[in-house]
Design a protein around this motif. Structure first.
Motif, short mmCIF file in Angstrom:
data_model
loop_
_atom_site.label_atom_id
_atom_site.label_comp_id
_atom_site.label_asym_id
_atom_site.label_seq_id
_atom_site.Cartn_x
_atom_site.Cartn_y
_atom_site.Cartn_z
N UNK A 1 0.86 -1.18 0.00
CA UNK A 1 0.00 0.00 0.00
C UNK A 1 0.90 1.23 0.00
N UNK A 2 0.74 2.08 -0.99
CA UNK A 2 1.49 3.34 -1.06
C UNK A 2 0.61 4.42 -0.44
N UNK A 3 1.02 4.90 0.72
CA UNK A 3 0.20 5.81 1.50
C UNK A 3 0.80 7.20 1.46
N UNK A 4 0.00 8.15 0.98
CA UNK A 4 0.42 9.55 0.98
C UNK A 4 -0.42 10.32 1.98
N UNK A 5 -0.27 11.65 1.97
CA UNK A 5 -0.96 12.50 2.95
C UNK A 5 -2.47 12.29 2.89
N UNK B 1 -5.47 9.83 5.83
CA UNK B 1 -6.75 10.23 6.43
C UNK B 1 -7.84 9.22 6.09
N UNK B 2 -7.82 8.73 4.87
CA UNK B 2 -8.81 7.74 4.46
C UNK B 2 -8.62 6.42 5.20
N UNK B 3 -7.37 6.04 5.39
CA UNK B 3 -7.08 4.74 6.00
C UNK B 3 -7.26 4.73 7.50
N UNK C 1 -1.00 -0.97 -6.59
CA UNK C 1 -1.12 -0.57 -5.19
C UNK C 1 -2.57 -0.57 -4.78
N UNK C 2 -2.86 -1.14 -3.62
CA UNK C 2 -4.21 -1.08 -3.09
C UNK C 2 -4.43 0.27 -2.42
N UNK C 3 -5.63 0.79 -2.52
CA UNK C 3 -5.94 2.07 -1.89
C UNK C 3 -6.41 1.91 -0.45
N UNK C 4 -6.74 0.70 -0.06
CA UNK C 4 -7.31 0.49 1.27
C UNK C 4 -6.58 -0.64 1.99
N UNK C 5 -6.55 -0.54 3.30
CA UNK C 5 -5.97 -1.61 4.10
C UNK C 5 -7.04 -2.35 4.87
N UNK C 6 -8.30 -2.19 4.49
CA UNK C 6 -9.37 -2.81 5.24
C UNK C 6 -9.31 -4.33 5.14
N UNK C 7 -8.66 -4.85 4.10
CA UNK C 7 -8.60 -6.30 3.93
C UNK C 7 -7.26 -6.86 4.37
#
Length: 344
Positions: A163-167, A171-173, A326-332
């Protein structure tokens, strides 16, 4: 305007642990019978990340193996972790030497950890007007995200589940801003580092509290200033009571202190970390440990992407060049197995 250069900074410890568990069944050994599968996997991580991110420069950080400033502060820090397996410890000890011989700039800071190297390298990149991507399994690095710094978090499943996490993505994650992340983590706690948080404060409750008050300093100020009702309105009476319990503030403040990453450690001059590396030097260093990688090193050594060979070969089984999304979410996200506790 031209795009600023990109620095890729890797947490060598977390990635080597990942590679160790992923490749343990293969049991690759070098010509002297020493284990090398985790070293091989670590190089594969570096090569494949470089192939997709195309960084201009590269640094790899490792934990100091001898001393720990955080453990000196709090003896319980990571004290619950079992001793490392001998074949893991051997490969971890040899990783900085191997990467240095290959031409990769590595940093092993006295008494500090790879996280601190990531923070210090990101600060150096920011000062120089560069961008940086921090590659790690550890969520603590989310606190380092800003307009110039992103985190490539490796999860179970390797780079294909990265997961590539930016600013904006943080907030979303997590429901918090990067500058709030350390307070968020201090409330939630970090069992992998033996840092308990506040009972009843999981991610949702911690995020709700910080969304309302901004910081834990503001929460304590409200509680000390006779405005307990404002906290109750946000998280309820039970959670507010837990914040007021004996020793809780000290626990949160201890977690904040231990989770703060040093951003002022010495790191190599960025000009000395630039790619490409010398292919011959790289391959000689790897082959000295019985690791045979060639075409997959193209992004590190200034080559071109190799064409797929229709006939499988023994050389270069990692990393493959299939599409990487890249996945946008880490919910899974998948939880670590007990044997992977030390990855985090």
């Amino acid at each position: 305007m031209s795009t600023p250069p990109l620095l890729l900074v890797l947490d060598g410890n977390s990635l080597l642990h990942r590679a160790y568990h992923a490749g343990a069944g293969e049991g690759w050994l070098d010509q002297d019978g020493r284990p090398v599968w985790a070293l091989r996997g670590l190089v594969g991580f570096i090569a494949r990340a470089a192939a997709y991110l195309r960084p201009d420069a590269l640094i790899v950080g490792f934990d100091c193996p001898d001393d720990s400033a955080r453990r000196a502060d709090f003896p319980g820090y990571k004290a619950h972790r079992p001793a490392k397996a001998a074949d893991l410890a051997e490969q971890l000890a040899g990783a900085p030497e191997l990467l240095t011989a290959a031409g990769i700039r590595t940093v092993v800071p006295p008494a500090y950890e790879a996280d601190d190297v990531l923070a210090s390298a990101a600060a150096a990149a920011r000062t120089a007007g560069w961008r940086s991507v921090l590659m790690t399994s550890d969520r603590d690095s989310f606190a380092l995200i800003d307009d110039h710094t992103s985190v490539l978090r490796i999860r179970n499943g390797g780079l294909d589940e990265a997961v590539l996490v930016d600013h904006a993505g943080l907030s979303e994650l997590c429901g918090v801003e990067p500058w709030q992340y350390r307070d968020f983590a201090a409330l939630r706690g970090d069992p992998s580092d033996n840092l308990p948080g506040v009972r009843g404060f999981g991610e949702a409750t911690a995020a709700k509290l910080l969304a309302a008050f901004g910081s834990m300093d503001a929460v304590w100020m409200a509680l000390d200033g006779g405005q307990e009702h404002l906290v109750r309105e946000v998280v309820g009476a039970r959670a507010t009571g837990r914040l007021l319990a004996d020793g809780v503030r000290e626990t949160v403040e201890r977690n904040q202190r231990l989770m703060r990453m040093r951003a002022d450690l010495p790191v190599p001059e960025l000009s000395s970390t630039r790619l490409p590396l010398n292919l011959a030097t790289f391959r000689i260093a790897l082959r000295a440990r019985g690791i045979n990688l060639g075409p997959s090193l193209w992004a590190l050594t200034g080559g071109v992407p190799p064409q797929r060979d229709p006939e499988p070969r023994d050389e270069d089984p990692i990393p493959d060049l299939r599409p990487w999304v890249f996945r946008k979410s880490m919910t899974a996200r998948r939880d670590p197995t007990p044997g992977q506790l030390s990855l985090f």
